[in-house]
Design an enzyme around this catalytic site. Structure first.
Site, short mmCIF file in Angstrom:
data_model
loop_
_atom_site.label_atom_id
_atom_site.label_comp_id
_atom_site.label_asym_id
_atom_site.label_seq_id
_atom_site.Cartn_x
_atom_site.Cartn_y
_atom_site.Cartn_z
N LYS A 100 4.11 -7.64 -3.38
CA LYS A 100 3.38 -6.77 -4.30
C LYS A 100 3.57 -7.16 -5.76
O LYS A 100 2.65 -7.04 -6.57
CB LYS A 100 3.81 -5.32 -4.06
CG LYS A 100 3.22 -4.73 -2.78
CD LYS A 100 3.61 -3.28 -2.63
CE LYS A 100 2.83 -2.63 -1.50
NZ LYS A 100 2.97 -3.30 -0.22
N HIS A 134 1.48 9.44 3.59
CA HIS A 134 0.91 8.21 3.01
C HIS A 134 0.16 7.38 4.05
O HIS A 134 -0.09 6.20 3.84
CB HIS A 134 1.98 7.35 2.33
CG HIS A 134 2.76 8.09 1.29
ND1 HIS A 134 2.20 8.52 0.11
CD2 HIS A 134 4.06 8.49 1.26
CE1 HIS A 134 3.13 9.15 -0.61
NE2 HIS A 134 4.25 9.14 0.06
N ARG A 187 -5.67 -8.79 6.56
CA ARG A 187 -5.92 -8.71 8.01
C ARG A 187 -7.12 -7.80 8.22
O ARG A 187 -7.68 -7.26 7.27
CB ARG A 187 -4.71 -8.10 8.71
CG ARG A 187 -4.27 -6.78 8.10
CD ARG A 187 -3.19 -6.09 8.87
NE ARG A 187 -2.56 -5.02 8.15
CZ ARG A 187 -3.03 -3.79 8.01
NH1 ARG A 187 -4.21 -3.50 8.54
NH2 ARG A 187 -2.37 -2.86 7.35
#
Length: 753
Positions: free
Chosen positions: A147, A268, A326
């Site tokens: 990230k 989440h 993906r």
């Protein structure tokens, strides 16, 4: 041979932004097109079945994999070749999977989603071994999987990012300093995060230390070494989660197949996804598409990917969050609104073919095809904090499907077991309509046709979502469920007819299946046998025999949860009954007079395959009602002192009841239940005991933190009391029903008096 259990990090100079051309343009230097003829599907469940269906249509020979818990699974049986892996965690054993592919002469490998699908080292090893990896290049996967690195690349490419810190300073003091600079509230995220794991919202500085420890512990457990490295970002108070499906080929072409709104989430993790995103102006929509294509091209992307953005409802600004390298769980939504098969696209691009559609053609298709919504059907208890569940699908009925209107992607059928070893998603229900309101109505209608018994699901919750005025209006954000909690978890009254049908289903359960015609209120319907071959008797009302049934309401959505309702049935003529419903402890005195239904005509049918399921058609004085009554325990269980459970499906709703045996009848009517212990609601691992022996606790306080199906759950006290004994320590593995906490019985009684 190098290990591929951990994601490796490949570092290279920031790439130059490539052309965003969307017209296939193979040149003399084009990649060679090599059709894929054999495919190893390195995944399980519905995505393995989904990949197999497309590959099979294309004439590609497929091979599936299965672990010990999945030996009897649908995906293990779908392909002509299926290979055993053994250990439940073996879907992560990349070297073993590559070895099996080579031993069996398999040309290509599709990783699905989850497991090894975003493991750059695994993709690299496939390439080294000459196996076509149906996914992006390993380098692009590594760049976007980290990230912090992905934020650097996006900033350089002109893709806006959320203000935050993504650097190497990782001590608590240093991270807190950056959080102060960004200003609270902030979001802590693992650099290897996904699915909400290792992510915590920190509202104030006082919460920072505890939330950082919690996020790091969860990230280490989910992602292994390196997962504890954290990002600190500004937390958007009213965020929407909007993502763009992108697809790129080996010729430098990249297209956006529309955006999806995934704002309705719990823990989440997404529950509902839809495309196009509601309440989004066209300029912002097209800007999202352009920034998503730019993000993909910035890392030399090839194949299917999803660029995720956070959109600030207050300002309208959007920011890059991450890229999933993906195929996404929610890819069918994009397929529905574009009329495409993205798995077929993946296989074509992996073989070296150019993209089959231009951006202009995709835009035209989206404009013509309306709106699509996907609902994820999970084994979980929404009313208990979406606690995951597992078990056998004792009874399963699904809606009728149409490939272009109602689609179900499922990995289970009736009789299968949803294992606690893996994610608890049972199926994905996807619907399309010419516009969003029609799509929502079709989704609710399809959900009403679902019947699931054997474990808890979120289906009733999803129905409430479809009826939520805010959702229908498109007023969505990631805090939607908390914002509208009172509405979404409101109790509903249970009609008398539900209890009558439950009683009739119990009474007629011993009847042999018969093809008798549907009943009518006429005086001469076909008779139905009663239990044990004995007649209730009919004729003179003074001599008519009655049968008493007592049902305790177990359904968490029912206003009557915990109450006991009596039903008295008297057979007045063949297949005709008088039904009396008495609510409350005092035979109806607390809640008004008893309700009496005269001349109820009823027929029942069951099948040899599902003898525990009765389908009833009854004519009440004012309406015809069709119900499905499913018994989930045997008469012998009830006779030995346990209550049989019934689930009634009626008018698109589900109600769960306990049929109380006679020995419990009087006690049940006046019983005020007190728990002397707290049991594990599912197979789990104990992560932490939050209390000590001898400690006084209040109702709702945390007792034990457990982990099951890759999710942490806090077990809270059901009442005030004093902890007598903690039966398990951190790290213990427990079966469902294992006692975790014992209370002092006297203290419990006093606290509940």
């Amino acid at each position: 041979m190098r290990s591929i259990k951990a994601r490796h990090r490949l570092v290279r100079p920031l790439p130059r932004l490539l052309s965003t051309s969307s017209t296939p343009s193979p040149s003399s230097a084009s990649p060679q097109i090599t059709p894929i003829t054999s495919l190893l599907i390195a995944n399980r469940g519905e995505i393995a079945l989904r990949i197999h269906r497309t590959a099979d249509k294309l004439g590609i020979r497929t091979t599936t994999l299965y672990t010990d818990p999945d030996a009897s699974s649908q995906h293990a049986a779908c392909a002509p070749h299926s290979l055993a892996l053994g250990n439940p965690k073996a879907y992560l054993d990349g070297e073993r999977i590559i070895s099996l592919a080579k031993q069996n002469g398999i040309q290509a490998l599709h990783p699905g989603y989850g497991f090894l699908s975003e493991n750059a080292a695994f993709a690299s090893r496939c390439e080294q071994e000459g196996i076509v990896f149906v996914g992006p290049p390993a380098q692009a996967m590594a760049d976007m999987g980290d990230k912090a690195r992905s934020k650097e690349i996006m900033n350089a490419a002109g893709v806006p990012c959320v203000p935050g810190y993504h650097g190497p300073e990782q001590s608590e003091e240093q991270l807190l300093r950056h959080a102060r600079k960004i200003q609270f509230p902030v979001l802590l995220k693992s650099v290897r995060g996904g699915g909400g794991k290792g992510m915590r919202i920190v509202p104030s500085e006082a919460d920072f230390s505890q939330q950082l420890r919690s996020a790091r512990a969860e990230a280490r457990a989910s992602f292994g070494e390196g997962g504890e490295v954290m990002l600190v970002e500004k937390y958007i108070v009213r965020p929407r989660h909007v993502e763009v499906q992108v697809f790129a080929d080996k010729y430098g072409n990249c297209v956006a197949l529309g955006e999806r709104d995934c704002s309705v989430q719990r823990r989440h993790q997404k529950i509902l996804e839809e495309s196009p995103a509601p309440d989004l102006d066209e300029a912002t929509r097209l800007d999202l598409w352009e920034k998503a294509r730019r993000a993909a091209l910035a890392v030399g992307y090839v194949g299917a990917g999803t660029v995720e953005f956070i959109l600030d409802r207050d300002s309208g600004a959007f920011y890059f969050m991450e890229m999933n390298t993906r195929l996404q769980v929610e890819h069918p939504v994009s397929e529905m609104v574009t009329g495409t098969d993205l798995v077929a696209w993946q296989l074509a691009v992996a073989a070296g073919e150019p993209l089959p559609m231009t951006q202009g053609e995709i835009s035209e298709a989206i404009a013509a095809r309306g709106s699509a919504i996907e609902a994820r059907i999970y084994a979980e208890n929404p009313e208990k904090g979406f606690m995951p569940d597992s078990g056998t699908l004792v009874h399963l009925t699904t809606p009728e499907t149409d490939p272009d209107v109602v689609r179900i992607d499922a990995g289970f059928v009736q009789g299968d077991t949803v294992s606690e070893a893996y994610d608890g998603m049972i199926a994905k229900l996807i619907v399309r309509g010419p516009d969003r309101p029609t799509a929502i109505r079709r989704l609710e209608r399809a959900l009403q046709d679902y019947e699931v018994v054997g474990l808890s699901t979120n289906i009733e919750f999803l129905k409430k979502m479809c009826r939520s005025p805010a959702f229908v209006a498109g007023d969505v954000e990631t805090g939607f469920i908390d914002k509208w909690r009172d509405e979404l978890f409101a109790r509903r009254p249970t009609r008398d007819e539900v209890f009558v049908q439950a009683a009739l289903g119990s009474l007629l359960a011993a009847a042999e299946p018969s093809p008798s015609p549907s009943p009518s209120p006429s005086p001469s319907p076909s008779p139905s046998p009663s239990p044990h071959g004995q007649s209730l008797g009919f004729g003179d009302p003074a001599t008519t025999t009655e049968r008493n049934f007592a049902f305790k309401v177990l359904d968490a959505y029912a206003a009557e949860e915990g109450q006991v309702v009596q039903v008295r049935l008297a057979q007045t003529s063949p297949a005709h009954f008088r039904a009396t419903v008495l609510r409350g402890k005092e035979g109806g005195d607390e809640n008004g007079p008893a309700a009496v239904y005269e001349n109820v005509a009823c027929s029942s049918s069951s099948s040899v395959a599902t003898p525990s399921t009765n389908r009833l058609t009854s004519f009440f004085p004012d309406e015809r009602i069709q119900s499905t009554v499913v018994r989930t325990s045997t008469a012998r269980t009830a006779a030995e002192g346990g209550a049989s459970r019934l689930v009634v499906f009626q008018h698109g709703g589900r109600t769960e009841l306990a049929l109380l045996p006679p020995s419990w009848f009087e006690k049940a009517l006046g019983l005020k239940e007190v728990a002397a212990s707290v049991a594990a609601p599912m197979p789990c691992k104990v992560l932490k005991n939050e209390v000590v022996e001898g400690q006084s606790v209040k109702k709702g306080e945390p007792l034990v933190v457990i982990e099951s199906m890759k999710m942490e759950t806090v077990i809270r006290s059901p009442q005030d009391g004093v902890v007598k004994k903690l039966t398990h320590k951190e790290g213990d593995i427990c079966k469902a029903g294992t006692i975790l906490v014992l209370f002092e019985e006297e203290a419990v009684k006093e606290g509940d008096s």
